[in-house]
Design a protein around this motif. Structure first.
Motif, PDB file in Angstrom:
ATOM      1  N   UNK A   1       0.792  -1.328  -0.131  1.00  0.00           N
ATOM      2  CA  UNK A   1       0.063   0.070   0.074  1.00  0.00           C
ATOM      3  C   UNK A   1       0.898   1.371  -0.005  1.00  0.00           C
ATOM      4  N   UNK A   2       0.224   2.424  -0.574  1.00  0.00           N
ATOM      5  CA  UNK A   2       1.031   3.521  -0.657  1.00  0.00           C
ATOM      6  C   UNK A   2       0.041   4.777  -0.083  1.00  0.00           C
TER       7      UNK A   2
ATOM      8  N   UNK B   1      -0.919  12.362   3.195  1.00  0.00           N
ATOM      9  CA  UNK B   1      -1.670  11.936   4.330  1.00  0.00           C
ATOM     10  C   UNK B   1      -0.686  10.438   4.772  1.00  0.00           C
ATOM     11  N   UNK B   2      -0.980  10.147   5.913  1.00  0.00           N
ATOM     12  CA  UNK B   2      -0.284   8.870   6.432  1.00  0.00           C
ATOM     13  C   UNK B   2      -1.188   7.511   6.430  1.00  0.00           C
ATOM     14  N   UNK B   3      -2.108   7.715   5.656  1.00  0.00           N
ATOM     15  CA  UNK B   3      -2.954   6.698   5.539  1.00  0.00           C
ATOM     16  C   UNK B   3      -2.962   6.271   4.303  1.00  0.00           C
ATOM     17  N   UNK B   4      -3.183   4.831   3.780  1.00  0.00           N
ATOM     18  CA  UNK B   4      -3.317   4.276   2.542  1.00  0.00           C
ATOM     19  C   UNK B   4      -4.495   3.668   2.335  1.00  0.00           C
ATOM     20  N   UNK B   5      -5.006   3.752   0.997  1.00  0.00           N
ATOM     21  CA  UNK B   5      -6.346   3.162   0.658  1.00  0.00           C
ATOM     22  C   UNK B   5      -6.089   1.415   0.865  1.00  0.00           C
ATOM     23  N   UNK B   6      -7.260   0.597   0.808  1.00  0.00           N
ATOM     24  CA  UNK B   6      -7.150  -0.711   0.847  1.00  0.00           C
ATOM     25  C   UNK B   6      -6.112  -1.234  -0.256  1.00  0.00           C
ATOM     26  N   UNK B   7      -5.262  -2.126   0.025  1.00  0.00           N
ATOM     27  CA  UNK B   7      -4.454  -2.743  -0.952  1.00  0.00           C
ATOM     28  C   UNK B   7      -4.988  -3.690  -1.648  1.00  0.00           C
ATOM     29  N   UNK B   8      -4.842  -3.717  -3.090  1.00  0.00           N
ATOM     30  CA  UNK B   8      -5.212  -4.888  -3.751  1.00  0.00           C
ATOM     31  C   UNK B   8      -3.903  -5.591  -4.397  1.00  0.00           C
ATOM     32  N   UNK B   9      -3.912  -7.003  -3.867  1.00  0.00           N
ATOM     33  CA  UNK B   9      -2.622  -7.535  -4.227  1.00  0.00           C
ATOM     34  C   UNK B   9      -2.362  -8.011  -5.805  1.00  0.00           C
ATOM     35  N   UNK B  10      -1.298  -8.145  -6.253  1.00  0.00           N
ATOM     36  CA  UNK B  10      -1.012  -8.678  -7.560  1.00  0.00           C
ATOM     37  C   UNK B  10      -1.635  -9.822  -7.948  1.00  0.00           C
TER      38      UNK B  10
ATOM     39  N   UNK C   1     -22.811  -8.762   6.654  1.00  0.00           N
ATOM     40  CA  UNK C   1     -22.930  -9.596   7.875  1.00  0.00           C
ATOM     41  C   UNK C   1     -23.009 -11.131   7.579  1.00  0.00           C
ATOM     42  N   UNK C   2     -23.932 -11.372   6.527  1.00  0.00           N
ATOM     43  CA  UNK C   2     -24.292 -12.514   6.186  1.00  0.00           C
ATOM     44  C   UNK C   2     -22.983 -13.396   5.622  1.00  0.00           C
ATOM     45  N   UNK C   3     -22.226 -12.669   4.897  1.00  0.00           N
ATOM     46  CA  UNK C   3     -20.964 -13.118   4.242  1.00  0.00           C
ATOM     47  C   UNK C   3     -19.928 -13.340   5.087  1.00  0.00           C
ATOM     48  N   UNK C   4     -20.077 -12.498   6.361  1.00  0.00           N
ATOM     49  CA  UNK C   4     -19.024 -12.496   7.316  1.00  0.00           C
ATOM     50  C   UNK C   4     -17.672 -11.872   6.550  1.00  0.00           C
ATOM     51  N   UNK C   5     -18.011 -10.996   5.922  1.00  0.00           N
ATOM     52  CA  UNK C   5     -16.617 -10.278   5.199  1.00  0.00           C
ATOM     53  C   UNK C   5     -16.904  -8.891   5.132  1.00  0.00           C
ATOM     54  N   UNK C   6     -15.872  -7.807   5.373  1.00  0.00           N
ATOM     55  CA  UNK C   6     -15.843  -6.624   5.459  1.00  0.00           C
ATOM     56  C   UNK C   6     -16.061  -6.116   3.989  1.00  0.00           C
ATOM     57  N   UNK C   7     -16.540  -4.938   3.811  1.00  0.00           N
ATOM     58  CA  UNK C   7     -16.440  -4.141   2.451  1.00  0.00           C
ATOM     59  C   UNK C   7     -15.191  -4.143   1.903  1.00  0.00           C
ATOM     60  N   UNK C   8     -13.981  -4.100   2.571  1.00  0.00           N
ATOM     61  CA  UNK C   8     -12.861  -4.190   1.758  1.00  0.00           C
ATOM     62  C   UNK C   8     -12.436  -5.824   1.436  1.00  0.00           C
TER      63      UNK C   8
END
Length: 425
Positions: free
Chosen positions: A34-35, A40-49, A193-200
């Motif tokens: 992530x960059x 800022x000192x915060x990075x957006x969610x990283x998408x792996x290669x 909630x049903x998927x048990x996964x976050x938006x990212x």
């Protein structure tokens, strides 16, 4: 032999062939990192290669490198820094690691000298680029590897199937939330909630659209405002899930009350299932896309939107007003997976025809490919304005359906001979 071991053996074979065909002796694959946002000192969610997670099923890993040389065990330099700010998960003892030489790296200085290996290629985004430009993401090598990704291993099909299972739980919860009268935001929360996964963790931003909003193909907002039940008309949800880095991509559409729009959804579902039945090994996907236009034109004629015959609607381009996107795409490590516009491992171009510029897949369907089939019919004001007054359109009926936005129905298929497997039903 485990599915994952078979998968790795397949990757070793395909990557060895690709290197031999392109004249390279070895390959580095960087996961990416992530960059921070600007100032800022915060990075957006990283998408792996995706090339990295093709080998290593740890979707959240960053700053790690895979080294492959034919005839040698693949090496994974797995970045696990000493860090008191964040929790560091030790993935080096996971089951996948037994098929690699895993070397835990705590700092960048512990990475190898990438330039010390002769005649290597580097695959990764420009966060890190240690090799010469000509050896960084060389197209000739990428074409071979991308083409190899079309036909999935049993392990990959299993992962996409598991992602579908998770997504279908989310879709069931979202459907109930719609009929309970919840807002777009609340429906999305019920889905996660049903998927048990976050938006990212989602493979793409969920499309959760009420009433006229399905007319925006990639509707990106989620209103917090509930709509009064006597004003609720329609609901379109395009949402997936992730499993070991592989994506599901499913769309469903619902009517809040019985009536003509609900009947149109049922007829569109019948047409979509007919298209799924025709999506088999050897089928021409461009021809299948044309068939989708004919089916959609039949639906529009049945409900009085069009007064011309379906063939005329297709040939004149009128059907594109109501179905402006492509029928589907490859699915796998990426939602819109690679190699949809080539015909061989050399990357020979196979572009979409001029009449269907947004079609993401143009090849004959290959066994063990995973695709989406997602026809839609929409009432998009901007596109309708462009054909305003067309004498083959019943504009009173168009006004009837405008408040509903549109319909899209999407399934994920494993292409097979004779009859493909629908993972979403």
């Amino acid at each position: 032999m485990s599915l994952f071991k078979q998968h790795i053996d397949h990757l070793i074979d395909q990557t060895t062939r690709a290197l031999e065909a392109t004249g390279y002796d070895g390959l580095w694959i960087y996961s990416g990192h992530p960059e921070n946002n600007f100032l800022d000192d915060m990075a957006p969610p990283h998408s792996i290669n995706p090339h990295f997670k093709w080998w290593v099923p740890v979707p959240h890993v960053t700053s790690s490198v895979l080294h492959f040389k034919p005839g040698q065990q693949p090496i994974v330099y797995l970045h696990q820094p000493a860090d008191f700010w964040h929790k560091v998960v030790d993935n080096s003892q996971d089951k996948w690691a037994r098929y690699f030489d895993v070397r835990v790296v705590g700092h960048y200085r512990e990475l190898p000298d990438f330039t010390a290996e002769d005649n290597h290629a580097w695959i990764g985004a420009d966060e890190l680029q240690p090799l010469a430009e000509k050896d960084t993401n060389p197209e000739i090598l990428l074409h071979h590897l991308h083409f190899a990704r079309i036909q999935k291993t049993d392990y990959e099909i299993h992962c996409i199937g598991q992602a579908n299972e998770l997504a279908l739980k989310g879709h069931a919860a979202a459907k109930q939330a719609f009929y309970d009268g919840l807002s777009e935001f609340e429906i999305n929360m019920a889905y996660l909630q049903a998927c048990q996964q976050g938006q990212n963790q989602m493979p793409y931003g969920n499309i959760v659209a009420l009433n006229e909003n399905p007319a925006v193909l990639h509707y990106q907002y989620q209103s917090h405002q509930r709509i009064a039940k006597d004003q609720l008309k329609s609901f379109l949800i395009d949402a997936g899930a992730d499993y070991n880095g592989y994506a599901a991509d499913i769309t469903r559409t619902y009517a809040f009350q019985p009536g003509r729009f609900a009947e149109m959804i049922l007829l569109m579902d019948e047409k979509q299932q007919l298209l799924c039945q025709q999506a088999v090994a050897g089928a021409d996907y461009v021809a299948l896309h044309d068939q989708a236009h004919l089916y959609i034109s039949e639906v529009l004629k049945e409900f009085g939107v069009l007064t011309c015959d379906p063939e005329t609607a297709l040939e004149s381009g009128l059907s594109q007003t109501f179905f402006p996107h492509g029928l589907g795409h490859y699915l796998g490590l990426q939602v819109h997976d690679v190699a949809g516009h080539v015909s061989d491992e050399k990357g020979t171009p196979n572009p979409p025809p001029a009449r269907h510029p947004f079609l993401r897949l143009t090849d004959q369907l290959r066994e063990r490919a995973v695709i989406t089939v997602e026809p839609g019919v929409y009432f998009i004001p901007m596109l309708l304005e462009q054909i305003k007054g067309h004498d083959a359109v019943n504009w009173e009926v168009v006004d009837e359906f405008l408040p509903y936005g549109g319909i899209r129905i999407e399934d994920n298929l494993v292409i097979q001979q004779g009859q493909s497997e629908n993972l979403s039903r």
